[in-house]
Design a protein around this motif. Structure first.
Motif, PDB file in Angstrom:
ATOM      1  N   ASP A  41       0.828  -1.207   0.000  1.00 41.52           N
ATOM      2  CA  ASP A  41       0.000   0.000   0.000  1.00 41.52           C
ATOM      3  C   ASP A  41       0.863   1.258   0.000  1.00 41.52           C
ATOM      4  OD1 ASP A  41      -2.300  -1.483  -0.046  1.00 41.52           O
ATOM      5  OD2 ASP A  41      -2.702  -1.302   2.107  1.00 41.52           O
ATOM      6  N   VAL A  42       1.911   1.272   0.808  1.00 40.67           N
ATOM      7  CA  VAL A  42       2.781   2.448   0.854  1.00 40.67           C
ATOM      8  C   VAL A  42       3.556   2.578  -0.457  1.00 40.67           C
ATOM      9  CG1 VAL A  42       4.801   3.462   1.986  1.00 40.67           C
ATOM     10  CG2 VAL A  42       2.949   2.515   3.357  1.00 40.67           C
ATOM     11  N   ARG A  43       4.007   1.473  -1.008  1.00 33.62           N
ATOM     12  CA  ARG A  43       4.719   1.534  -2.282  1.00 33.62           C
ATOM     13  C   ARG A  43       3.829   2.138  -3.361  1.00 33.62           C
ATOM     14  NH1 ARG A  43       5.759  -3.445  -2.657  1.00 33.62           N
ATOM     15  NH2 ARG A  43       7.770  -3.388  -1.589  1.00 33.62           N
ATOM     16  N   LYS A  44       2.579   1.709  -3.430  1.00 32.18           N
ATOM     17  CA  LYS A  44       1.660   2.242  -4.433  1.00 32.18           C
ATOM     18  C   LYS A  44       1.402   3.733  -4.208  1.00 32.18           C
ATOM     19  CE  LYS A  44      -0.722  -2.173  -5.155  1.00 32.18           C
ATOM     20  NZ  LYS A  44      -1.967  -2.935  -4.882  1.00 32.18           N
ATOM     21  N   LEU A  45       1.280   4.123  -2.943  1.00 31.67           N
ATOM     22  CA  LEU A  45       1.042   5.530  -2.632  1.00 31.67           C
ATOM     23  C   LEU A  45       2.240   6.387  -3.025  1.00 31.67           C
ATOM     24  CD1 LEU A  45      -0.706   7.719  -1.342  1.00 31.67           C
ATOM     25  CD2 LEU A  45       0.243   7.072   0.886  1.00 31.67           C
ATOM     26  N   VAL A  46       3.442   5.898  -2.747  1.00 32.12           N
ATOM     27  CA  VAL A  46       4.646   6.653  -3.116  1.00 32.12           C
ATOM     28  C   VAL A  46       4.790   6.739  -4.637  1.00 32.12           C
ATOM     29  CG1 VAL A  46       7.163   6.637  -3.037  1.00 32.12           C
ATOM     30  CG2 VAL A  46       5.851   6.217  -0.955  1.00 32.12           C
ATOM     31  N   LEU A  47       4.474   5.680  -5.333  1.00 27.70           N
ATOM     32  CA  LEU A  47       4.520   5.728  -6.793  1.00 27.70           C
ATOM     33  C   LEU A  47       3.539   6.756  -7.340  1.00 27.70           C
ATOM     34  CD1 LEU A  47       4.846   1.933  -7.690  1.00 27.70           C
ATOM     35  CD2 LEU A  47       6.544   3.719  -8.120  1.00 27.70           C
ATOM     36  N   ALA A  48       2.356   6.828  -6.730  1.00 23.76           N
ATOM     37  CA  ALA A  48       1.374   7.831  -7.151  1.00 23.76           C
ATOM     38  C   ALA A  48       1.890   9.241  -6.854  1.00 23.76           C
ATOM     39  CB  ALA A  48       0.038   7.586  -6.449  1.00 23.76           C
ATOM     40  N   ALA A  49       2.545   9.412  -5.707  1.00 27.96           N
ATOM     41  CA  ALA A  49       3.129  10.715  -5.370  1.00 27.96           C
ATOM     42  C   ALA A  49       4.256  11.070  -6.331  1.00 27.96           C
ATOM     43  CB  ALA A  49       3.639  10.702  -3.930  1.00 27.96           C
ATOM     44  N   THR A  50       5.006  10.061  -6.754  1.00 27.00           N
ATOM     45  CA  THR A  50       6.090  10.298  -7.714  1.00 27.00           C
ATOM     46  C   THR A  50       5.537  10.749  -9.055  1.00 27.00           C
ATOM     47  OG1 THR A  50       7.456   8.634  -6.609  1.00 27.00           O
ATOM     48  CG2 THR A  50       8.081   9.245  -8.852  1.00 27.00           C
ATOM     49  N   GLU A  51       4.473  10.115  -9.508  1.00 29.75           N
ATOM     50  CA  GLU A  51       3.848  10.530 -10.764  1.00 29.75           C
ATOM     51  C   GLU A  51       3.326  11.959 -10.652  1.00 29.75           C
ATOM     52  OE1 GLU A  51       3.776   9.026 -13.756  1.00 29.75           O
ATOM     53  OE2 GLU A  51       5.207   7.690 -12.764  1.00 29.75           O
ATOM     54  N   ALA A  52       2.722  12.297  -9.521  1.00 30.46           N
ATOM     55  CA  ALA A  52       2.238  13.664  -9.317  1.00 30.46           C
ATOM     56  C   ALA A  52       3.395  14.656  -9.312  1.00 30.46           C
ATOM     57  CB  ALA A  52       1.455  13.748  -8.002  1.00 30.46           C
ATOM     58  N   ALA A  53       4.514  14.255  -8.717  1.00 27.00           N
ATOM     59  CA  ALA A  53       5.681  15.137  -8.660  1.00 27.00           C
ATOM     60  C   ALA A  53       6.241  15.396 -10.047  1.00 27.00           C
ATOM     61  CB  ALA A  53       6.750  14.517  -7.765  1.00 27.00           C
ATOM     62  N   ARG A  54       6.249  14.386 -10.889  1.00 24.77           N
ATOM     63  CA  ARG A  54       6.808  14.536 -12.231  1.00 24.77           C
ATOM     64  C   ARG A  54       5.954  15.465 -13.101  1.00 24.77           C
ATOM     65  NH1 ARG A  54       7.760   8.962 -14.894  1.00 24.77           N
ATOM     66  NH2 ARG A  54       9.023  10.212 -16.327  1.00 24.77           N
ATOM     67  N   GLU A  55       4.677  15.618 -12.755  1.00 25.36           N
ATOM     68  CA  GLU A  55       3.775  16.488 -13.517  1.00 25.36           C
ATOM     69  C   GLU A  55       3.541  17.826 -12.818  1.00 25.36           C
ATOM     70  OE1 GLU A  55       0.260  14.179 -13.906  1.00 25.36           O
ATOM     71  OE2 GLU A  55       1.211  12.585 -15.114  1.00 25.36           O
TER      72      GLU A  55
END
Length: 376
Positions: A41-55
């Motif tokens: 769950d945390v890995r998925k959340l961090v990946l989503a935060a990473t995608e948001a950061a890149r945009e």
């Protein structure tokens, strides 16, 4: 002081932990070290935060998901550390300080007069309140604000670790994480450092994008693949490799698109060669040739990466364990060490390691607002 250091790398594999007794200049003793795998769950959340950061546009408020991910990362740290301390006969009260790097979701190097950006998520204030101990965090922002690269930060610890082992220069420490970076120690206190290129990150993304797991375990895919020299040349044509150090990277700075026509095994073999050749090119820019290269980070567990490094580098290539270092704990140890330096107001980055204009203090310390969390 006794310091617990935390590190969570861009591989999103685990929370690494290590205890050091240090004054931020020398290492007095090595305490226990360990890790706890990140929850899905945390890995998925961090990946989503990473995608948001890149945009994330530079002139826009930070994405709302950052705060959610920062709390989740801090909770993961607490969940990792509580049983780790208990197992090793320690309590929070036995610690003088905690060093938390946080989870990197964005790292942009300065280019053409534009300052860089770097974001590490982790709710340090919440962690301080829960543990009752001061927490050092945000180690990169001051360097970036001053025009530095903000990375790598471990070199001053690599120097202390080499001295603690009574090693002599010229010596290189090569960390192969999501991105690979090198520290060169050429003499008394003389350091240079920079990111050489990709480490494990592109291989991990390749395997994940092909639905073949989270990483190339023991180099199994690469070991049966063939390097595509044309694709390798295209990858190495990236302008980053012509730029002078100090310089830094994000794991997403290189595209997997050139590998799209290759089967998985050949693509993995080509990326192994890319990692190793980028290191070789980086070594060509070093001020002196090291006699030994100590490899740390997850990449040292990939036999194909180690083989490629030994084939392409002229110096002796050894793993951290070959010289009695704790290879899986080096970065956690480093942030314990940097936390101690932060507490003492000592610089943590330097013109020759990040391109900062002068030796830079870094990190902030937050103190607890309430009593410590009680351990059972």
């Amino acid at each position: 002081m006794r310091v617990l250091g935390f590190m969570t790398g861009t591989s999103l594999d685990a929370v690494d932990m290590a205890v050091l007794e240090t004054d931020g200049e020398t290492i007095e003793a090595f305490g226990p070290a360990g890790e706890r795998k990140l929850s899905d769950d945390v890995r998925k959340l961090v990946l989503a935060a990473t995608e948001a950061a890149r945009e994330w546009p530079r002139d826009a408020p930070e994405p709302e998901i950052f705060a959610q991910a920062a709390r989740a990362v801090a909770e993961e740290h607490l969940a990792a550390a509580a049983p780790f301390l208990e197992k090793n006969g320690l309590t929070w009260a036995d610690l003088d300080l905690i060093g938390m790097h946080g989870q990197t979701v964005l790292h942009e190097r300065p280019t053409d007069g534009r300052p860089g950006r770097t974001v590490q998520l982790g709710d340090a204030a919440w962690l301080a309140d829960q543990t009752g101990r001061p927490v050092a965090f945000d180690f990169r922002s001051a360097d970036v604000a001053a025009g530095g690269e903000g990375a790598p930060l471990a070199p001053i610890y690599h120097l202390a670790r080499a001295r603690a082992a009574q090693m002599t220069p010229p010596l290189a420490v090569l960390n192969v994480g999501g991105v690979a970076n090198v520290t060169l120690w050429t003499g008394v206190g003389e350091l240079s450092a920079f990111d050489t290129g990709p480490g494990n990150g592109m291989i991990d993304l390749l395997v994940q994008n092909r639905g073949a797991g989270r990483f190339d375990d023991k180099g199994n895919y690469a070991s049966v693949g063939l390097v595509d020299e044309g694709v390798l040349r295209a990858l190495l044509a990236h302008p980053y490799f012509d730029a002078p150090p100090p310089k830094s990277l994000d794991r997403y700075d290189f595209s997997l698109e050139p590998l799209s026509e290759l089967k998985l095994e050949d693509a993995a073999a080509t990326l192994v060669a890319f990692t190793a050749e980028a290191v070789r090119l980086g070594f060509d820019k070093l001020a002196a040739a090291p006699t030994q290269v100590i490899v740390t980070g997850g990449g040292r567990h990939n036999p194909e990466i180690m083989r490629a490094l030994r084939e392409r580098l002229s110096a002796e290539v050894v793993s951290a364990e070959d010289v009695d270092w704790r290879g899986d704990a080096i970065e956690a140890e480093a942030f314990a060490f940097l936390a101690a330096r932060t507490a003492r107001g000592l610089p943590i980055s330097f013109p020759s390691t990040t391109g900062a204009p002068e030796p830079m203090k870094g990190g902030r310390i937050v103190t607890p607002a309430g009593p410590a969390l009680q351990q059972d």
